[in-house]
Design a protein around this motif. Sequence first.
Motif, PDB file in Angstrom:
ATOM      1  N   GLU A 165       0.785  -1.272  -0.097  1.00  0.00           N
ATOM      2  CA  GLU A 165      -0.082   0.055   0.209  1.00  0.00           C
ATOM      3  C   GLU A 165       0.848   1.254  -0.064  1.00  0.00           C
ATOM      4  N   ARG A 166       1.969   1.242   0.453  1.00  0.00           N
ATOM      5  CA  ARG A 166       2.937   2.426   0.555  1.00  0.00           C
ATOM      6  C   ARG A 166       3.888   2.705  -0.680  1.00  0.00           C
ATOM      7  N   LEU A 167       3.567   1.851  -1.630  1.00  0.00           N
ATOM      8  CA  LEU A 167       4.368   2.240  -2.894  1.00  0.00           C
ATOM      9  C   LEU A 167       4.063   3.460  -3.573  1.00  0.00           C
ATOM     10  N   VAL A 168       4.918   4.341  -3.952  1.00  0.00           N
ATOM     11  CA  VAL A 168       4.642   5.693  -4.461  1.00  0.00           C
ATOM     12  C   VAL A 168       4.653   5.729  -5.999  1.00  0.00           C
ATOM     13  N   LEU A 169       3.527   6.005  -6.672  1.00  0.00           N
ATOM     14  CA  LEU A 169       3.332   6.008  -7.922  1.00  0.00           C
ATOM     15  C   LEU A 169       3.992   6.946  -8.847  1.00  0.00           C
ATOM     16  N   PRO A 170       4.144   6.757  -9.922  1.00  0.00           N
ATOM     17  CA  PRO A 170       5.028   7.881 -10.867  1.00  0.00           C
ATOM     18  C   PRO A 170       4.070   8.963 -11.224  1.00  0.00           C
ATOM     19  N   ASP A 171       4.411  10.002 -11.548  1.00  0.00           N
ATOM     20  CA  ASP A 171       3.882  11.203 -11.972  1.00  0.00           C
ATOM     21  C   ASP A 171       3.401  11.101 -13.525  1.00  0.00           C
ATOM     22  N   GLU A 172       3.623  10.129 -14.020  1.00  0.00           N
ATOM     23  CA  GLU A 172       3.369  10.014 -15.621  1.00  0.00           C
ATOM     24  C   GLU A 172       3.011   8.626 -15.897  1.00  0.00           C
ATOM     25  N   PRO A 173       2.275   8.136 -16.922  1.00  0.00           N
ATOM     26  CA  PRO A 173       1.973   7.104 -17.226  1.00  0.00           C
ATOM     27  C   PRO A 173       3.189   5.999 -17.068  1.00  0.00           C
ATOM     28  N   PHE A 174       2.965   4.851 -16.466  1.00  0.00           N
ATOM     29  CA  PHE A 174       3.984   4.176 -16.420  1.00  0.00           C
ATOM     30  C   PHE A 174       3.719   2.438 -16.720  1.00  0.00           C
ATOM     31  N   THR A 175       4.927   1.752 -16.686  1.00  0.00           N
ATOM     32  CA  THR A 175       4.749   0.331 -16.940  1.00  0.00           C
ATOM     33  C   THR A 175       4.998  -0.220 -15.498  1.00  0.00           C
ATOM     34  N   LEU A 176       4.147  -1.210 -15.034  1.00  0.00           N
ATOM     35  CA  LEU A 176       4.170  -1.819 -13.856  1.00  0.00           C
ATOM     36  C   LEU A 176       5.027  -3.331 -13.997  1.00  0.00           C
ATOM     37  N   ALA A 177       6.267  -3.426 -13.780  1.00  0.00           N
ATOM     38  CA  ALA A 177       7.036  -4.573 -13.879  1.00  0.00           C
ATOM     39  C   ALA A 177       7.222  -5.312 -12.799  1.00  0.00           C
ATOM     40  N   GLY A 178       7.500  -6.809 -12.886  1.00  0.00           N
ATOM     41  CA  GLY A 178       7.684  -7.654 -11.649  1.00  0.00           C
ATOM     42  C   GLY A 178       6.581  -8.496 -11.275  1.00  0.00           C
ATOM     43  N   ASN A 179       6.759  -9.261 -10.347  1.00  0.00           N
ATOM     44  CA  ASN A 179       5.777 -10.150  -9.758  1.00  0.00           C
ATOM     45  C   ASN A 179       4.947  -9.801  -8.835  1.00  0.00           C
ATOM     46  N   ALA A 180       5.205  -8.265  -8.194  1.00  0.00           N
ATOM     47  CA  ALA A 180       4.265  -8.088  -7.173  1.00  0.00           C
ATOM     48  C   ALA A 180       2.462  -7.772  -7.422  1.00  0.00           C
ATOM     49  N   ALA A 181       2.638  -7.552  -8.863  1.00  0.00           N
ATOM     50  CA  ALA A 181       1.087  -7.646  -8.956  1.00  0.00           C
ATOM     51  C   ALA A 181       0.162  -8.792  -8.859  1.00  0.00           C
ATOM     52  N   ALA A 182       1.181  -9.897  -9.156  1.00  0.00           N
ATOM     53  CA  ALA A 182       0.387 -11.221  -9.031  1.00  0.00           C
ATOM     54  C   ALA A 182       0.475 -11.618  -7.669  1.00  0.00           C
ATOM     55  N   ALA A 183       1.496 -11.085  -6.701  1.00  0.00           N
ATOM     56  CA  ALA A 183       1.377 -11.598  -5.341  1.00  0.00           C
ATOM     57  C   ALA A 183       0.488 -10.548  -4.537  1.00  0.00           C
ATOM     58  N   PHE A 184       0.115  -9.529  -4.939  1.00  0.00           N
ATOM     59  CA  PHE A 184      -0.607  -8.796  -3.805  1.00  0.00           C
ATOM     60  C   PHE A 184      -2.024  -8.236  -4.411  1.00  0.00           C
ATOM     61  N   GLY A 185      -2.117  -8.226  -5.982  1.00  0.00           N
ATOM     62  CA  GLY A 185      -3.389  -7.832  -6.553  1.00  0.00           C
ATOM     63  C   GLY A 185      -3.664  -6.545  -6.169  1.00  0.00           C
ATOM     64  N   ALA A 186      -5.204  -6.373  -5.849  1.00  0.00           N
ATOM     65  CA  ALA A 186      -5.680  -5.151  -5.658  1.00  0.00           C
ATOM     66  C   ALA A 186      -5.001  -4.313  -4.339  1.00  0.00           C
ATOM     67  N   ARG A 187      -4.396  -5.081  -3.635  1.00  0.00           N
ATOM     68  CA  ARG A 187      -3.624  -4.308  -2.420  1.00  0.00           C
ATOM     69  C   ARG A 187      -2.582  -3.351  -2.905  1.00  0.00           C
ATOM     70  N   PRO A 189      -1.583  -0.402  -5.174  1.00  0.00           N
ATOM     71  CA  PRO A 189      -2.352   0.679  -5.870  1.00  0.00           C
ATOM     72  C   PRO A 189      -1.904   0.730  -7.625  1.00  0.00           C
ATOM     73  N   ALA A 190      -0.645   0.325  -7.514  1.00  0.00           N
ATOM     74  CA  ALA A 190      -0.032   0.511  -8.822  1.00  0.00           C
ATOM     75  C   ALA A 190      -0.616  -0.308 -10.014  1.00  0.00           C
ATOM     76  N   LEU A 191      -1.342  -1.490  -9.552  1.00  0.00           N
ATOM     77  CA  LEU A 191      -2.053  -2.272 -10.340  1.00  0.00           C
ATOM     78  C   LEU A 191      -2.956  -1.355 -11.374  1.00  0.00           C
ATOM     79  N   ALA A 192      -3.719  -0.784 -10.633  1.00  0.00           N
ATOM     80  CA  ALA A 192      -4.785  -0.325 -11.423  1.00  0.00           C
ATOM     81  C   ALA A 192      -4.617   1.147 -12.018  1.00  0.00           C
ATOM     82  N   ALA A 193      -3.294   1.730 -11.367  1.00  0.00           N
ATOM     83  CA  ALA A 193      -3.068   3.018 -12.179  1.00  0.00           C
ATOM     84  C   ALA A 193      -2.063   2.908 -13.341  1.00  0.00           C
ATOM     85  N   ALA A 194      -1.341   1.503 -13.459  1.00  0.00           N
ATOM     86  CA  ALA A 194      -0.633   1.448 -14.526  1.00  0.00           C
ATOM     87  C   ALA A 194      -1.078   1.566 -15.885  1.00  0.00           C
TER      88      ALA A 194
END
Length: 268
Positions: A165-187, A189-194
Amino acid sequence: MTQTVLLALDTSTEFCSVALLSAAVGVGAAGHGRAEPRAWVRHEQTGAVSSTRLLPAIRELFDEAGLTLADCNAIAFGSGPGSFTGLRTATGAVQGLAFGLGLPVVPVSTLLVCAESARRRDPSATRVLAALDARMDEIYWADYAWDGVGGEWRTVQSASLDTPERLVLPDEPFTLAGNAAAAFGARLPALAAARTVDQEALPHALPLAYAALRAFHAGRTVPADQAAPEYIRNKVAQTTAERIAEKAAKAGQAAALAHHAESREGRQ
């Protein structure tokens, strides 16, 4: 025509990953020009026994390429974050090989390798938030921006350890890379914002080698005896003394609560 040969190792995950690049640099009438390097790769899921597979895989690549360790100009490794045991395995191998051959070492963050992998798979991925499952309900993450003019990554946020939950989102369109999306899902925030999510952009020796080749040509190397893991998380378990102290503290708290309850009952 000159040639740069670079060996890259990564054992930060359950994979034993080794890549060998041979990059030719030609000099013509128009000046210097670099062709796409030739590459040889081994990327095998070995679990906790990467150490037994690492050196044989290196020998196989050099045999396949028709080269020897003596042809090498530099050795790169995934310096972390990642598995503590895996990082020590790669570091020890790199130190031994580089020291024996008198070669410079190129440490490369495993999170930057995720960004490099994402960009090589999708050239439009010029802003990458790399996030890896760090276990213990935490993530390793870093934020990178690709400089198209300089041809290199710029670190916006260096490697950090946080809850999802504490991950800081970039201030422009971005790609989310890595396996954190699969591990934590909706927890996460970058998953929905990417702009896009690349769960296959993981630590791997081939993108590591490409990033390391640029670093080598730019002079970003260290002597073999200065090669070191980047753990990020400095502590993963309590010592025996700490567990005993914690148990004693909890016992003391329980005794205090019991005494307080008895006192209340006595006053009533």
